[in-house]
Design a protein around this motif. Sequence first.
Motif, mmCIF file in Angstrom:
data_model
loop_
_atom_site.group_PDB
_atom_site.id
_atom_site.type_symbol
_atom_site.label_atom_id
_atom_site.label_comp_id
_atom_site.label_asym_id
_atom_site.label_seq_id
_atom_site.Cartn_x
_atom_site.Cartn_y
_atom_site.Cartn_z
ATOM 1 N N ASP A 94 -0.444 -0.944 6.402
ATOM 2 C CA ASP A 94 -1.320 -1.844 5.678
ATOM 3 C C ASP A 94 -1.569 -3.064 6.383
ATOM 4 N N GLU A 95 -2.580 -3.629 6.482
ATOM 5 C CA GLU A 95 -2.831 -4.839 6.850
ATOM 6 C C GLU A 95 -2.384 -5.968 6.109
ATOM 7 N N ALA A 96 -2.780 -5.802 4.782
ATOM 8 C CA ALA A 96 -2.277 -6.829 3.934
ATOM 9 C C ALA A 96 -0.846 -6.922 3.861
ATOM 10 N N GLN A 97 -0.151 -5.835 3.726
ATOM 11 C CA GLN A 97 1.520 -6.043 3.635
ATOM 12 C C GLN A 97 1.866 -6.544 4.807
ATOM 13 N N ALA A 98 1.223 -6.215 6.210
ATOM 14 C CA ALA A 98 1.713 -7.087 7.348
ATOM 15 C C ALA A 98 1.483 -8.521 7.301
ATOM 16 N N ALA A 99 0.528 -8.988 6.558
ATOM 17 C CA ALA A 99 0.183 -10.269 6.584
ATOM 18 C C ALA A 99 1.010 -11.111 5.518
ATOM 19 N N ALA A 100 1.370 -10.388 4.371
ATOM 20 C CA ALA A 100 1.922 -10.974 3.532
ATOM 21 C C ALA A 100 3.299 -10.953 3.678
ATOM 22 N N GLY A 101 3.979 -10.321 4.521
ATOM 23 C CA GLY A 101 5.317 -10.163 4.900
ATOM 24 C C GLY A 101 5.953 -9.047 4.226
ATOM 25 N N GLN A 147 1.444 -10.234 -4.655
ATOM 26 C CA GLN A 147 1.347 -11.218 -3.834
ATOM 27 C C GLN A 147 0.460 -10.320 -2.582
ATOM 28 N N VAL A 148 0.754 -9.100 -2.343
ATOM 29 C CA VAL A 148 0.207 -8.195 -1.334
ATOM 30 C C VAL A 148 -1.286 -8.250 -1.681
ATOM 31 N N GLU A 149 -1.595 -7.986 -3.030
ATOM 32 C CA GLU A 149 -3.030 -7.964 -3.431
ATOM 33 C C GLU A 149 -3.933 -9.080 -3.446
ATOM 34 N N VAL A 150 -2.945 -10.295 -3.399
ATOM 35 C CA VAL A 150 -3.692 -11.620 -3.537
ATOM 36 C C VAL A 150 -4.104 -11.844 -2.012
ATOM 37 N N GLY A 171 -10.385 -9.959 2.370
ATOM 38 C CA GLY A 171 -11.474 -9.254 2.404
ATOM 39 C C GLY A 171 -11.261 -7.858 2.562
ATOM 40 N N LEU A 172 -10.031 -7.696 2.686
ATOM 41 C CA LEU A 172 -9.557 -6.260 2.775
ATOM 42 C C LEU A 172 -9.710 -5.186 1.859
ATOM 43 N N ASP A 173 -9.977 -5.690 0.648
ATOM 44 C CA ASP A 173 -10.313 -4.509 -0.499
ATOM 45 C C ASP A 173 -11.394 -4.009 -0.506
ATOM 46 N N GLU A 174 -12.471 -4.565 0.168
ATOM 47 C CA GLU A 174 -13.642 -3.903 0.483
ATOM 48 C C GLU A 174 -13.714 -2.715 1.442
ATOM 49 N N SER A 175 -14.720 -1.850 1.246
ATOM 50 C CA SER A 175 -14.664 -0.587 2.042
ATOM 51 C C SER A 175 -14.881 -1.018 3.600
#
Lengths: 346, 346
Positions: A38-45, A52-55, A61-65
Motif C-alpha cells: 500500500d503506497e499510502a501506508q508506505a508514505a504515512a509510515g 492517518q493512512v486514510e488522510v 489522490g491514491l483513493d481514486e481509481s
Amino acid sequence: MAPSLLARYLARRLALLVTTLWGVVTIVFLLIKAIPGDEAQAAAGVTATPEQVEVVRQRLGLDESVLQQYVNYLGRLLHGDLGTSIFTFQPVLGDLQQLIPYTVELVGLAMVINLTCGVPLGVWAAARHRTRTDNSVRLAAIFCGALPTFWLAMIAQTLIGRKLGLVPISGVSTLGVETPRRTGFLTIDSLLAGDLTAFSDALAHLVLPAAVLAIPFMSFVIRVVRGSMITALEADHVTAARAKGARERTVLLQHGLRNAIAPVSTLVGLQVGWMMGGAVMVETVFSRPGFGSYLTQAVAQQDTFAVIGMVLVVGVIVTFVGLAVDLVQLAADPRVRLLETRRASA
Amino acid sequence: MKGPDIVSLNVEVPVPAPGEDLTPRPLLEVSGLTVSYPSATGPVEIVSGFDLTVARGERVALVGESGSGKSVTARALLRLDHRASVSGQVRLDGTDLLALDDREMRAQRGRRIGLMLQDPMTTLNPVRSIGSQVMESLRVHGVGKTEARKRAVETLDRLGIPDAERRMRAYPHEFSGGMRQRVCLAMAIVAHPDLLIADEPTTALDVRVQEQVLSLIDSLVTELGMGVVLITHDLGLVAGFADRVAVMYAGRGVECGPVGELYRSPRHPYTSGLLASVPRVDRDGALAPIAGSPAQPTSRPGGCAFHPRCARAEADCTEDRPDPRRIGTADVACHHPLVLAGEGNR
C-alpha cells in the motif's frame, strides 16, 4: 539533405520521441501499481494509525481509481509537474533538478574516459591485427569487461584513494570548498566563478568514480571499434588510399575509422543509458549524491512519482542521445542521408 | 612520345648528359621478384623469381589464371602489403624501390606509380565525396587544396565525367559502374605517375564500358607518356590493347613477347593452351581446355610448375626449373618450347 527535408526528418523523429516517452511513462506507472503493498501506508509510515493512512491516501489522490490516477498524472506531466514525492513531500522535479547535474557530470566524464581510451585502443589493435599488440589489447578488453563494478570501485578506493592518497574516495567536494551554484554542475560552476581550486577539487572527486564506471564499458568500445575497423581496413578503398601514397595515420582515420563510425556511434548511444544504470552502483559506493541514492530510496519507499519522474528523466536523456546518434550517422554516411531523403519525400 | 598535358604539370623530362648511353633505360625493371606470405605452416611463396620490363609509353599486359600471382605482383611493386616479404629487384627509372624506406616509398606511390583496382564499387570509399578522393591523390603529396581541386576537376572532365565541377561533391553511390571506374582511373593518374598499374580494371564492367575505359587508358598513355601494366585474364582484351604480353603461371613468368607474335606463335605450351581455350567465332570445333588445374602455391610441383599439365613434359621438366631464354622475339621459360620450322632449339 535539403533543409526542408531535414526539417521533416526532425519533425518525424520528435514525434517518435514523444511517443516513446509516453510509452515509458505508462509502463513505469503500471509497474509501480503492480508492485504489492500500500503506497499510502508506505508514505504515512509503519507507525501511522489507519485514520492517518486514510488522510495521506486522500491527499495524494491514491483513493481514486488507477485509471483516474493515470489520467491525473499525465495531465500534470503536460504542465511540467512530475508530481510530489510521497516521501519527501517535495516536488519530484525540484529534487531531480538538484541531483541530475551530479549524475550527468559523472556519466559525462565516464563517457569521455570511455571514448578517449577505448577508441584509440580499438584502432591500435585493428592496425596491428594478428600481432601480439592486438592480442594483448583484446585480452585487456575481455578482462575489463569481466570486472564487477562494485569490486572495481572498492579496489580503486583502497589502492588509489587510500594507499596512494591521490584522490578523495567519497563525496563530491571537500568540506569548506564552496562553489556558488548556478548550473548545478560543480565543475562548470567553479569554472564560471573562476575558482580553479574548487574546480580541481570537484574534478578530483569525480575522476575515480568516473574511471571505475567507464572501465567495463571500455571493453565493448574497444571490441566494437577493433572489429569494425578490421572490416573497414580490408576494403579495397583502403588499398587504393595506400596506393595514392597516403600516410598510415590518414588511412586509419579517413578510410578506416570514418567508415566504422556507424556501429561505434550506435553502441555509444546505448551505453549512455546503461551508464545511467551503472551510475547507481558507483554513486552508492563513492557516497555521491545523484540518481543512484534517490532511485534506491524511491523504490524502497514505493514512491510512485519519484520513480516515474526519475525513469522519465533518464528516458528523455536516452532518447535524445538516440536522436543525436542518428544525426551523427546522417552526417557521416551519405547513404543514410539518401535513405532518409527517400523516406521523407515518400 | 609525349602529347599535350591534360593538366598543367611540370613533367621533368630527363635530359641525357653528354656522352651518356643514349639507349633508353626502361621505365620499370623487375628482376627476380619473389613474394612470400607467412602462413601457419611457414612462408608460402606466391611469386618466385618474376622478371618484367616496361618502357615509357609501353602497354604491357600481365596475363594468367586466378591464383597465378598477378595481383600479388602488382601490390608487391608498390609494397602495399606489409605482411608480404618481397625480395629481388624493382627499379623504377633507376630507383630501387625495394631499398627505399617507408617514407620514401610513400612518395613514390600515387606520384610515380598509380594503381587502379578491379572493382569500382569497392575501390571508392562510400562515405567520402568523389572529389575529396581524387584530390587525396594530390593532397597526400603536398599539393595545396585549390590547386588539387583544379586539377581533380580537369582530370575528371578529361576522363568524361559530365559536369565534373558539380560532380566533385557527389558520392560514389550516385555514379554508375562505368563512371565510378573513370573516377578510379582519375584517382590513379591525377598526379601524373610515370607508371600505371591497372589490376583487372574492366573485369567488373560490361563490355561496352570495358572498351571505353580501355580506350581512355590507351589515350592517356599517349598523352602522358606513361607506361602501363594491365593485369588481366581476358586474352581478348589484351590483343587489342597491349604492345607486349607477359604470361604468368604459378608465380613465374613463362613467356613474354610482343603481342602479335605471341598470339600467332606461342612458344610456351601453357601460352599455347591458354590461347586454345579461348572461344573464337572464326574457328569451329570444341574448345581445348588445359588439362588439370592450376598449381596451388602451397603445393607447387618441383622443376617446371606446369609439367603435370603439360603434354610436352619430359624427365628434365620434373627436376630442373627452366629459366627464361630468348627464342625469336620472346623470352620463354621452357625446356621444350614449341619451335617453328627452321628456328632450331638452342
